[in-house]
Design a protein around this motif. Structure first.
Motif, PDB file in Angstrom:
ATOM      1  N   VAL A   1       0.848  -1.200   0.000  1.00 13.50           N
ATOM      2  CA  VAL A   1       0.000   0.000   0.000  1.00 13.50           C
ATOM      3  C   VAL A   1       0.880   1.245   0.000  1.00 13.50           C
ATOM      4  N   ASP A   2       1.816   1.311   0.953  1.00 10.84           N
ATOM      5  CA  ASP A   2       2.753   2.429   1.050  1.00 10.84           C
ATOM      6  C   ASP A   2       4.001   2.121   0.235  1.00 10.84           C
ATOM      7  N   ARG A   3       4.451   3.120  -0.514  1.00 12.43           N
ATOM      8  CA  ARG A   3       5.630   2.903  -1.361  1.00 12.43           C
ATOM      9  C   ARG A   3       6.865   2.582  -0.532  1.00 12.43           C
ATOM     10  N   GLU A   4       7.038   3.258   0.592  1.00 18.85           N
ATOM     11  CA  GLU A   4       8.235   3.072   1.402  1.00 18.85           C
ATOM     12  C   GLU A   4       7.987   2.031   2.495  1.00 18.85           C
ATOM     13  N   PRO A   5       8.898   1.067   2.663  1.00 19.32           N
ATOM     14  CA  PRO A   5       8.754   0.096   3.750  1.00 19.32           C
ATOM     15  C   PRO A   5       9.013   0.747   5.102  1.00 19.32           C
TER      16      PRO A   5
ATOM     17  N   GLN B   1       2.360 -15.379  21.395  1.00 22.23           N
ATOM     18  CA  GLN B   1       3.604 -15.949  20.878  1.00 22.23           C
ATOM     19  C   GLN B   1       4.333 -14.857  20.111  1.00 22.23           C
ATOM     20  N   VAL B   2       5.651 -14.803  20.223  1.00 24.84           N
ATOM     21  CA  VAL B   2       6.432 -13.762  19.554  1.00 24.84           C
ATOM     22  C   VAL B   2       7.364 -14.396  18.529  1.00 24.84           C
ATOM     23  N   TYR B   3       7.328 -13.860  17.321  1.00 24.71           N
ATOM     24  CA  TYR B   3       8.226 -14.269  16.234  1.00 24.71           C
ATOM     25  C   TYR B   3       9.141 -13.079  15.968  1.00 24.71           C
ATOM     26  N   ASP B   4      10.429 -13.256  16.160  1.00 20.33           N
ATOM     27  CA  ASP B   4      11.386 -12.178  15.969  1.00 20.33           C
ATOM     28  C   ASP B   4      11.780 -12.098  14.489  1.00 20.33           C
ATOM     29  N   ALA B   5      11.330 -11.041  13.823  1.00 16.30           N
ATOM     30  CA  ALA B   5      11.619 -10.848  12.401  1.00 16.30           C
ATOM     31  C   ALA B   5      12.696  -9.793  12.182  1.00 16.30           C
ATOM     32  N   SER B   6      13.468  -9.488  13.200  1.00 16.51           N
ATOM     33  CA  SER B   6      14.541  -8.502  13.070  1.00 16.51           C
ATOM     34  C   SER B   6      15.502  -8.904  11.951  1.00 16.51           C
ATOM     35  N   GLY B   7      15.793  -7.972  11.069  1.00 15.93           N
ATOM     36  CA  GLY B   7      16.706  -8.241   9.952  1.00 15.93           C
ATOM     37  C   GLY B   7      16.028  -8.863   8.746  1.00 15.93           C
ATOM     38  N   TYR B   8      14.743  -9.170   8.858  1.00 16.11           N
ATOM     39  CA  TYR B   8      14.009  -9.778   7.749  1.00 16.11           C
ATOM     40  C   TYR B   8      13.036  -8.775   7.124  1.00 16.11           C
ATOM     41  N   SER B   9      12.615  -9.079   5.899  1.00 19.10           N
ATOM     42  CA  SER B   9      11.586  -8.302   5.218  1.00 19.10           C
ATOM     43  C   SER B   9      10.273  -9.068   5.257  1.00 19.10           C
ATOM     44  N   ILE B  10       9.178  -8.325   5.358  1.00 20.80           N
ATOM     45  CA  ILE B  10       7.848  -8.921   5.475  1.00 20.80           C
ATOM     46  C   ILE B  10       6.968  -8.412   4.333  1.00 20.80           C
ATOM     47  N   TYR B  11       6.330  -9.348   3.650  1.00 18.94           N
ATOM     48  CA  TYR B  11       5.481  -9.023   2.506  1.00 18.94           C
ATOM     49  C   TYR B  11       4.114  -9.668   2.664  1.00 18.94           C
TER      50      TYR B  11
ATOM     51  N   ALA C   1      10.751  -8.337 -14.667  1.00 13.62           N
ATOM     52  CA  ALA C   1      10.079  -7.132 -15.151  1.00 13.62           C
ATOM     53  C   ALA C   1      10.785  -5.881 -14.635  1.00 13.62           C
ATOM     54  N   VAL C   2      11.238  -5.918 -13.378  1.00 12.10           N
ATOM     55  CA  VAL C   2      11.993  -4.799 -12.819  1.00 12.10           C
ATOM     56  C   VAL C   2      13.313  -4.620 -13.578  1.00 12.10           C
ATOM     57  N   LYS C   3      13.972  -5.725 -13.850  1.00  9.23           N
ATOM     58  CA  LYS C   3      15.223  -5.663 -14.612  1.00  9.23           C
ATOM     59  C   LYS C   3      15.019  -4.997 -15.969  1.00  9.23           C
ATOM     60  N   ALA C   4      13.817  -5.183 -16.549  1.00 13.14           N
ATOM     61  CA  ALA C   4      13.505  -4.598 -17.853  1.00 13.14           C
ATOM     62  C   ALA C   4      12.960  -3.174 -17.737  1.00 13.14           C
ATOM     63  N   GLY C   5      12.895  -2.645 -16.514  1.00 16.86           N
ATOM     64  CA  GLY C   5      12.529  -1.241 -16.367  1.00 16.86           C
ATOM     65  C   GLY C   5      11.273  -0.962 -15.573  1.00 16.86           C
ATOM     66  N   MET C   6      10.574  -1.983 -15.092  1.00 15.78           N
ATOM     67  CA  MET C   6       9.358  -1.739 -14.319  1.00 15.78           C
ATOM     68  C   MET C   6       9.712  -1.174 -12.956  1.00 15.78           C
ATOM     69  N   ASP C   7       8.943  -0.219 -12.493  1.00 19.62           N
ATOM     70  CA  ASP C   7       9.139   0.334 -11.165  1.00 19.62           C
ATOM     71  C   ASP C   7       8.972  -0.777 -10.122  1.00 19.62           C
ATOM     72  N   PRO C   8       9.904  -0.917  -9.161  1.00 17.24           N
ATOM     73  CA  PRO C   8       9.824  -2.024  -8.197  1.00 17.24           C
ATOM     74  C   PRO C   8       8.533  -2.052  -7.381  1.00 17.24           C
ATOM     75  N   PHE C   9       8.005  -0.884  -7.037  1.00 15.10           N
ATOM     76  CA  PHE C   9       6.758  -0.866  -6.273  1.00 15.10           C
ATOM     77  C   PHE C   9       5.591  -1.331  -7.142  1.00 15.10           C
ATOM     78  N   ASP C  10       5.588  -0.922  -8.404  1.00 14.55           N
ATOM     79  CA  ASP C  10       4.564  -1.423  -9.330  1.00 14.55           C
ATOM     80  C   ASP C  10       4.665  -2.938  -9.476  1.00 14.55           C
ATOM     81  N   ALA C  11       5.899  -3.450  -9.505  1.00 14.79           N
ATOM     82  CA  ALA C  11       6.094  -4.894  -9.648  1.00 14.79           C
ATOM     83  C   ALA C  11       5.599  -5.638  -8.412  1.00 14.79           C
ATOM     84  N   LEU C  12       5.860  -5.084  -7.224  1.00 12.44           N
ATOM     85  CA  LEU C  12       5.345  -5.697  -6.002  1.00 12.44           C
ATOM     86  C   LEU C  12       3.820  -5.728  -6.025  1.00 12.44           C
TER      87      LEU C  12
END
Length: 385
Positions: free
Chosen positions: A13-17, A42-52, A316-327
């Protein structure tokens, strides 16, 4: 109750993580904020990871034509009836198809699967989650869209059965929509009087949700002229439509943007295997997105294994697509495309807790999927690549 703590959230939704905690309860996303505390969670430590968000594919055939199936196990095309609108994907999905497990482990948590493109009308697609041993328990939506097809496939598959041109394909679709419209009008006129109702027709009954605007046509079209034939017919009958494959979309991007129609682009990996794919390029999704089109990226699994959906977005990003559009093209856009964005496609409060945790950018080949949650349940890994 589960708290996923301190991950870098890419919510589609937001462009910036941003870094925050995610509270999951009852299979839903309950809260996304900094420093969430709940006693007993319960706690899952996601420090250092990306969440999608769980990745979403708008168009494939997994479970009907998947991993190791071969000719004997294919259930995605009815080769004896060119207008098979009365068929439903849910009656052929094989939950134990290994491709379903592979999709899940790669973070593809919503699959829209259904008939192939041999038929002018092939039947309905279903939206499923890649968990469960029977299709009823996998369903998000049993009937997402009615498959129709233009171009070379109906011509090739039914050339010896009276369908050897694009004109014939269009005429057959029009004929069925005319009949379905008339069938619907007779039903409305009859109201509750059974003596006035038309004789039941399985095919026309299956088309009623299309005629009534409750379900779109899902139109297989690679070549640019086929896009506009599909759109022309949809406008004639006042029905909803999405375009699937859109191989030559980059050649008519401005026209498609003016049409304001949802587009599912792919499969793009691999050589052009027929004439209408001669202009296939990874530039297509980026050009369409830049023109203002609503773009999803698809594998058309098993054409490309579904587990490579994020890789397709990366190419698609490698070919020029904006990364946020690709996500967005593998998350919220396909969820909107198939009508399930109220539940999946982004990390927002109230939606299903379908979450992918990675050790980097999922568009990169070296990135690993660390964990996948579907409806808030952490999925076990098979250990099979």
């Amino acid at each position: 109750m589960l708290i996923i703590r301190n991950g870098l959230i890419h919510n589609a939704v937001d462009r910036e993580p941003f870094t925050a905690d995610i509270l999951v309860d009852g299979g839903k996303l309950v809260e996304i904020a900094e420093h969430i505390e709940r006693e007993g969670a319960q706690v899952y430590d996601a420090s250092g990871y990306s969440i999608y968000p769980g990745f979403v594919e708008a168009h494939g055939h997994t479970g009907l034509d998947g991993s190791g199936i071969g000719y004997e196990g294919q259930d995605y095309n009815e080769m004896g009836d060119i207008v098979a609108c009365h068929l439903r994907a849910i009656d052929a999905i094989e939950p134990r198809d290994p491709a379903i497990r592979e999709a899940r482990e790669a973070g593809v948590t919503t699959l829209c699967v259904g008939p192939g493109s041999a038929n002018v009308l092939g039947g309905t697609f279903a939206a499923i989650k890649p968990v469960g041993n029977r299709v009823e328990k996998m369903l998000i939506k049993a009937e997402v869209a009615m498959k129709c097809a233009f171009g070379e496939n109906p011509k090739r598959c039914y050339r010896d059965k009276g369908n050897s041109s694009r004109m014939t394909t269009a005429a057959r679709l029009r004929e069925m929509l005319f009949k379905a419209k008339e069938y619907n009008e007779k039903l409305e006129q009859a109201k509750d009087d059974p003596s006035k109702k038309p004789a039941f027709d399985m095919k026309l009954n299956a088309l009623l949700p299309v005629i009534r605007g409750e379900m779109p046509l899902k139109a297989h079209a690679h070549q640019a002229d086929d896009f506009f034939t599909a759109l022309r017919i949809a406008r004639e009958f006042g029905v909803r439509i999405t375009l699937e494959h859109v191989t030559e979309g980059h050649l008519v991007a401005d026209e498609l943007a003016r049409e304001n129609v949802m587009l599912a682009v792919g499969p793009t990996l691999g050589h052009p295997s027929k004439f209408e794919l001669r202009n296939k390029t990874w530039l297509t999704p980026g050009i369409l997105a830049k023109a203002g089109c609503h773009v999803s990226i698809i594998t058309d699994s098993p054409v490309i294994p579904q587990k490579y959906l994020p890789l397709c977005a990366g190419l698609a990003v490698k070919a020029g697509m904006d990364p946020f559009d690709a996500l967005r093209a593998i998350t919220i856009h396909p969820a909107e495309h198939i009508g399930v964005a109220d539940r999946v496609g982004s990390l927002e409060v109230g939606k299903d807790a379908d979450i992918v945790i990675t050790d980097g950018d999922p568009f990169e080949v070296a990135t690993q999927v660390v964990d996948v949650f579907i409806d808030g349940v952490r999925q076990e890994k098979s250990g099979v690549c």
